[in-house]
Design an enzyme around this catalytic site. Structure first.
Site, PDB file in Angstrom:
ATOM      1  N   GLY A  93     -15.933 -14.508 -60.903  1.00 36.47           N
ATOM      2  CA  GLY A  93     -15.722 -13.267 -61.562  1.00 36.47           C
ATOM      3  C   GLY A  93     -16.308 -12.295 -61.228  1.00 36.47           C
ATOM      4  O   GLY A  93     -16.050 -10.976 -61.271  1.00 36.47           O
TER       5      GLY A  93
ATOM      6  N   ARG B 270     -22.066 -18.040 -73.144  1.00 37.60           N
ATOM      7  CA  ARG B 270     -22.158 -17.668 -74.490  1.00 37.60           C
ATOM      8  C   ARG B 270     -22.053 -19.166 -75.048  1.00 37.60           C
ATOM      9  O   ARG B 270     -22.763 -19.341 -75.876  1.00 37.60           O
ATOM     10  CB  ARG B 270     -21.332 -16.775 -74.973  1.00 37.60           C
ATOM     11  CG  ARG B 270     -21.649 -15.366 -74.508  1.00 37.60           C
ATOM     12  CD  ARG B 270     -21.091 -14.467 -75.732  1.00 37.60           C
ATOM     13  NE  ARG B 270     -21.400 -12.954 -75.226  1.00 37.60           N
ATOM     14  CZ  ARG B 270     -22.620 -12.194 -75.564  1.00 37.60           C
ATOM     15  NH1 ARG B 270     -23.484 -12.958 -76.192  1.00 37.60           N
ATOM     16  NH2 ARG B 270     -22.655 -11.058 -75.401  1.00 37.60           N
TER      17      ARG B 270
ATOM     18  N   LYS C 149     -18.642 -26.529 -49.945  1.00 35.31           N
ATOM     19  CA  LYS C 149     -17.849 -27.033 -51.140  1.00 35.31           C
ATOM     20  C   LYS C 149     -16.999 -28.241 -50.755  1.00 35.31           C
ATOM     21  O   LYS C 149     -16.440 -28.494 -49.606  1.00 35.31           O
ATOM     22  CB  LYS C 149     -16.758 -26.057 -51.748  1.00 35.31           C
ATOM     23  CG  LYS C 149     -17.309 -24.948 -52.405  1.00 35.31           C
ATOM     24  CD  LYS C 149     -16.424 -23.992 -52.790  1.00 35.31           C
ATOM     25  CE  LYS C 149     -16.888 -22.759 -53.268  1.00 35.31           C
ATOM     26  NZ  LYS C 149     -17.629 -22.880 -54.722  1.00 35.31           N
TER      27      LYS C 149
ATOM     28  N   GLY D  76     -12.089 -16.251 -58.058  1.00 31.13           N
ATOM     29  CA  GLY D  76     -10.966 -15.480 -57.161  1.00 31.13           C
ATOM     30  C   GLY D  76     -10.310 -14.297 -58.121  1.00 31.13           C
ATOM     31  O   GLY D  76      -9.220 -13.855 -57.470  1.00 31.13           O
TER      32      GLY D  76
ATOM     33  N   ASP E 208     -20.186 -16.212 -50.995  1.00 30.51           N
ATOM     34  CA  ASP E 208     -19.203 -17.251 -50.266  1.00 30.51           C
ATOM     35  C   ASP E 208     -18.975 -16.570 -48.726  1.00 30.51           C
ATOM     36  O   ASP E 208     -18.697 -15.070 -48.872  1.00 30.51           O
ATOM     37  CB  ASP E 208     -17.933 -17.094 -50.875  1.00 30.51           C
ATOM     38  CG  ASP E 208     -17.731 -17.882 -52.120  1.00 30.51           C
ATOM     39  OD1 ASP E 208     -18.990 -18.755 -52.372  1.00 30.51           O
ATOM     40  OD2 ASP E 208     -16.849 -18.266 -52.578  1.00 30.51           O
TER      41      ASP E 208
ATOM     42  N   GLY F  62     -18.085 -14.805 -55.052  1.00 28.68           N
ATOM     43  CA  GLY F  62     -17.150 -15.496 -54.025  1.00 28.68           C
ATOM     44  C   GLY F  62     -16.307 -14.545 -53.391  1.00 28.68           C
ATOM     45  O   GLY F  62     -16.664 -13.979 -52.430  1.00 28.68           O
ATOM     46  N   SER F  63     -15.433 -14.080 -54.073  1.00 27.43           N
ATOM     47  CA  SER F  63     -14.330 -12.887 -53.384  1.00 27.43           C
ATOM     48  C   SER F  63     -14.840 -11.500 -53.439  1.00 27.43           C
ATOM     49  O   SER F  63     -14.471 -10.765 -52.798  1.00 27.43           O
ATOM     50  CB  SER F  63     -12.814 -13.191 -53.949  1.00 27.43           C
ATOM     51  OG  SER F  63     -12.725 -14.432 -53.716  1.00 27.43           O
TER      52      SER F  63
END
Length: 335
Positions: free
Chosen positions: A257, A171, A87, A159, A30, A278-279
């Site tokens: 995550g 899973r 996005k 995030g 990102d 992402g972050s």
């Protein structure tokens, strides 16, 4: 649908999935501006995702999160030579048409942005640009693939810098695939019927408002001109393909995550084809070092000695959040 249209649609789907395979085994990052995009490219990212804010800042800002400004996306496209994704809100076909016209390489119909449609996702087969979509479980993945997604990713919990939800989604999908492989074709058709139920929500809501029984006729269109039975048959074909392959028939990335090289390696060890970050890059204390380390972790996920070495001198990862503390669970958006 006439024969020529079917042939053209299959050809288009093959091209879309072919693009997704080109980024297999890589990291997609990102970015919110040209400088970040260049850092990502120099670190070895296979593509970048253009946003107005990274997910951590979207979560912090609240309000309505929309497609990034066209000028921002164009700035990022002009800054790098690798593919640029962007996005759109779930169900927001107009945002997707704008991005397609702009020439982005792939569209992410994303739960990170505020959903636009409470009933449906975009019917992605109407577009020539490929789509990636998130999925928490096999039902969501199969529905998105039937709608035309060329790539699936876990939703995770964007995030947060917390990998637990991405692990949960991997899973759930993997175990459900193993279950499908033990089932008869007749049993799998029953699964397809169950997976098709979310498409009935609008029809059932309207009938309830009108004081009518919650049922649909065999020839009653419920989504993009398709009847419930046509949707079931489409999902069934995908499930049979999954049974044969032992995996999803499209590229499957981890997302939501991933904050450290170890997180990225974990996702690859669980069978993912690549990783979205992402972050985790630009909320760390040393973005260039973290970006390089995560790329290397994806390339060397099964080499602990290498992972230990690349995890040195990369600064502090982003501050994580406990899932139990979240006011908004982005992963729950969509159907």
């Amino acid at each position: 649908m006439d024969k020529m249209k079917i042939i053209m649609e299959k050809g288009t789907e093959r091209l879309k999935r072919g693009f997704a395979k080109m980024v297999k085994g890589g990291v997609i990052m990102d970015v919110t501006n040209a400088e970040q995009a260049r850092i990502a490219e120099e670190a070895g990212a296979v593509a970048v995702m253009a946003l107005h804010k990274v997910p951590a800042d979207i979560r912090k800002a609240g309000g309505v999160a929309r497609m990034a400004p066209v000028e921002k996306i164009q700035e990022i496209m002009d800054a790098v030579t690798i593919p640029v994704m962007a996005k759109v809100r779930i169900g927001h076909e107009a945002e997707a048409r704008i991005l397609e016209a702009l020439g982005v390489d792939m569209i992410d119909e994303s739960e990170v942005l505020t959903p636009a449609d409470p009933f449906f996702h975009i019917y992605k087969k109407k577009f020539t640009v490929p789509f990636v979509c998130g999925a928490r479980n096999l039902g969501e993945a199969v529905r998105r693939i039937w709608e035309g997604a060329a790539m699936i990713r876990t939703k995770g919990e964007a995030g947060t810098g917390n990998i637990i939800e991405a692990v949960r989604h991997v899973r759930l999908v993997n175990e459900n695939i193993r279950l499908i492989q033990r089932m008869t074709d007749e049993e799998i058709y029953g699964v397809a019927e169950k997976f098709a139920e979310p498409y009935l929500r609008l029809a059932f809501s309207v009938k309830e408002i009108s004081g009518l029984p919650k049922r649909v006729l065999e020839n009653e269109p419920i989504y993009e001109g398709f009847t419930y039975r046509e949707i079931v048959d489409g999902l069934y074909k995908i499930l049979l393909e999954i049974k044969k392959l032992g995996r999803l028939p499209v590229v499957n990335f981890a997302a939501g995550g991933v904050a450290t090289p170890a997180d990225a390696a974990l996702m690859m060890a669980m069978g993912m084809d690549g990783v979205f970050v992402g972050s985790g890059i630009f909320k760390s204390s040393n973005p260039p070092a973290m970006a390089r380390a995560i790329v290397e972790a994806v390339n060397h996920w099964d080499e602990p000695d290498v992972l230990a070495e690349i995890s040195r001198e990369i600064g502090e990862p982003m501050r994580g959040q406990d899932i139990a503390e979240l006011e908004v669970r982005m992963e729950e958006r969509g159907v």
